[in-house]
Design a protein around this motif. Structure first.
Motif, PDB file in Angstrom:
ATOM      1  N   GLN A  24      -8.540  10.041  -4.576  1.00 45.37           N
ATOM      2  CA  GLN A  24      -9.435   9.908  -5.723  1.00 45.37           C
ATOM      3  C   GLN A  24     -10.870   9.623  -5.278  1.00 45.37           C
ATOM      4  N   LEU A  25     -11.033   8.795  -4.274  1.00 48.96           N
ATOM      5  CA  LEU A  25     -12.372   8.509  -3.762  1.00 48.96           C
ATOM      6  C   LEU A  25     -13.038   9.769  -3.223  1.00 48.96           C
ATOM      7  N   LEU A  26     -12.286  10.565  -2.466  1.00 46.19           N
ATOM      8  CA  LEU A  26     -12.854  11.781  -1.883  1.00 46.19           C
ATOM      9  C   LEU A  26     -13.135  12.826  -2.956  1.00 46.19           C
ATOM     10  N   ILE A  27     -12.194  13.018  -3.873  1.00 47.77           N
ATOM     11  CA  ILE A  27     -12.364  14.038  -4.912  1.00 47.77           C
ATOM     12  C   ILE A  27     -13.541  13.711  -5.813  1.00 47.77           C
ATOM     13  N   HIS A  28     -13.583  12.491  -6.318  1.00 51.68           N
ATOM     14  CA  HIS A  28     -14.647  12.140  -7.255  1.00 51.68           C
ATOM     15  C   HIS A  28     -15.990  11.984  -6.559  1.00 51.68           C
ATOM     16  N   GLY A  29     -15.959  11.581  -5.296  1.00 52.42           N
ATOM     17  CA  GLY A  29     -17.207  11.496  -4.550  1.00 52.42           C
ATOM     18  C   GLY A  29     -17.852  12.848  -4.350  1.00 52.42           C
ATOM     19  N   VAL A  30     -17.041  13.885  -4.234  1.00 54.64           N
ATOM     20  CA  VAL A  30     -17.560  15.247  -4.083  1.00 54.64           C
ATOM     21  C   VAL A  30     -17.880  15.856  -5.442  1.00 54.64           C
ATOM     22  N   ARG A  31     -16.975  15.697  -6.388  1.00 54.10           N
ATOM     23  CA  ARG A  31     -17.104  16.388  -7.677  1.00 54.10           C
ATOM     24  C   ARG A  31     -18.302  15.898  -8.482  1.00 54.10           C
ATOM     25  N   HIS A  32     -18.626  14.630  -8.378  1.00 55.40           N
ATOM     26  CA  HIS A  32     -19.672  14.065  -9.242  1.00 55.40           C
ATOM     27  C   HIS A  32     -20.958  13.762  -8.486  1.00 55.40           C
ATOM     28  N   ARG A  33     -21.144  14.390  -7.368  1.00 57.24           N
ATOM     29  CA  ARG A  33     -22.386  14.174  -6.625  1.00 57.24           C
ATOM     30  C   ARG A  33     -23.551  14.905  -7.287  1.00 57.24           C
ATOM     31  N   ALA A  34     -24.695  14.255  -7.319  1.00 59.62           N
ATOM     32  CA  ALA A  34     -25.868  14.874  -7.921  1.00 59.62           C
ATOM     33  C   ALA A  34     -26.423  15.966  -7.014  1.00 59.62           C
ATOM     34  N   ALA A  35     -27.041  16.962  -7.623  1.00 64.03           N
ATOM     35  CA  ALA A  35     -27.665  18.023  -6.840  1.00 64.03           C
ATOM     36  C   ALA A  35     -28.844  17.445  -6.065  1.00 64.03           C
ATOM     37  N   PRO A  36     -29.123  17.966  -4.857  1.00 64.79           N
ATOM     38  CA  PRO A  36     -30.241  17.450  -4.069  1.00 64.79           C
ATOM     39  C   PRO A  36     -31.566  17.729  -4.744  1.00 64.79           C
ATOM     40  N   ASP A  37     -32.523  16.845  -4.541  1.00 66.43           N
ATOM     41  CA  ASP A  37     -33.867  17.006  -5.097  1.00 66.43           C
ATOM     42  C   ASP A  37     -34.679  17.936  -4.207  1.00 66.43           C
ATOM     43  N   ARG A  38     -34.872  19.165  -4.649  1.00 65.06           N
ATOM     44  CA  ARG A  38     -35.566  20.158  -3.823  1.00 65.06           C
ATOM     45  C   ARG A  38     -37.072  19.937  -3.781  1.00 65.06           C
ATOM     46  N   THR A  39     -37.585  19.062  -4.656  1.00 61.12           N
ATOM     47  CA  THR A  39     -39.044  18.863  -4.690  1.00 61.12           C
ATOM     48  C   THR A  39     -39.513  17.771  -3.767  1.00 61.12           C
ATOM     49  N   ALA A  40     -38.555  16.986  -3.249  1.00 68.10           N
ATOM     50  CA  ALA A  40     -38.937  15.843  -2.405  1.00 68.10           C
ATOM     51  C   ALA A  40     -39.443  16.325  -1.065  1.00 68.10           C
TER      52      ALA A  40
END
Length: 221
Positions: A205-221
């Motif tokens: 569950q930690l691995l699945i949810h850690g991947v599934r709900h990760r925010a998209a990277p900020d391309r403007t930074a």
């Protein structure tokens, strides 16, 4: 006059007559047991050969060096499990999103739990010999790249965002590795009510949810 029966040949003579495959198996079994119990540095080739019941010279004839014997006895069984997982999931058909993670955690955790001494011997060898570390590291790097392929495939199939594939792969492998190897330290020797299935489910569950709900990277930074 009675003719006495011939005396039994010495142990070493009998051992020398064993088939090459049998000698290798005896040495591998002995090495696994001793490396797991005593670590790499505290296990001599002489002791391995004596426990296997063969001449030490045969050990070097079959394996060339202590480091190569360690690789075949300890490193390769663990690597083969991971390689088999990668090959299976790189060629699998349609599947539920949770299945690859479940298969990885369950297979790797169970293998490490059964062979905890192997993994501990491998990490202990890190402190003593560059040959073993470099050899094991190169082999592990190959199989980690194969698992990266599985992670990348799942990323594309499921539209995951923001993954650093190499880092995600290694964090996943490391999480299962550490939990299985140091189970008694982490959960305590009296925590018998915590079943392996509960531990692997939480890891999944930690691995699945850690991947599934990760925010998209900020391309403007």
């Amino acid at each position: 006059m009675d003719i006495p029966a011939p005396a039994d040949p010495p142990e070493r003579t009998r051992a020398a007559r064993r088939a090459p495959g049998e000698v290798r198996d005896l040495l591998l079994d002995s090495a696994r047991e001793l490396f797991s119990a005593h670590g790499y540095a505290n296990t001599s080739t002489k002791r391995i050969a004596e426990q296997a019941g063969v001449a030490e010279a045969l050990l070097f004839r079959h394996f060339g060096s202590k480091a190569q014997l360690f690789r075949e006895a300890v490193v390769e069984p663990l690597i083969e499990v991971l390689q088999g997982y990668a090959e299976e999931w790189l060629n699998v058909g349609p599947h539920e999103v949770e299945q690859p993670t479940h298969a990885f955690v369950k297979t790797f955790f169970d293998t490490l739990s059964d062979r905890r001494g192997f993994a501990l011997a491998l990490t202990a060898a890190d402190n003593y010999t560059d040959d073993v570390v470099e050899d094991a590291g190169a082999t592990l790097a190959d199989v980690l790249r194969a698992i990266e392929g599985v992670v990348k495939q799942e990323e594309e199939l499921n539209g995951y965002r923001g993954l650093n594939i190499p880092a995600t792969t290694r964090v996943g492998v490391g999480s299962v590795l550490a939990t299985a190897m140091f189970r008694s330290w982490i959960f305590g020797s009296d925590a018998t009510d915590i079943a392996d299935d509960r531990i692997t489910n939480d890891l999944e569950q930690l691995l699945i949810h850690g991947v599934r709900h990760r925010a998209a990277p900020d391309r403007t930074a």
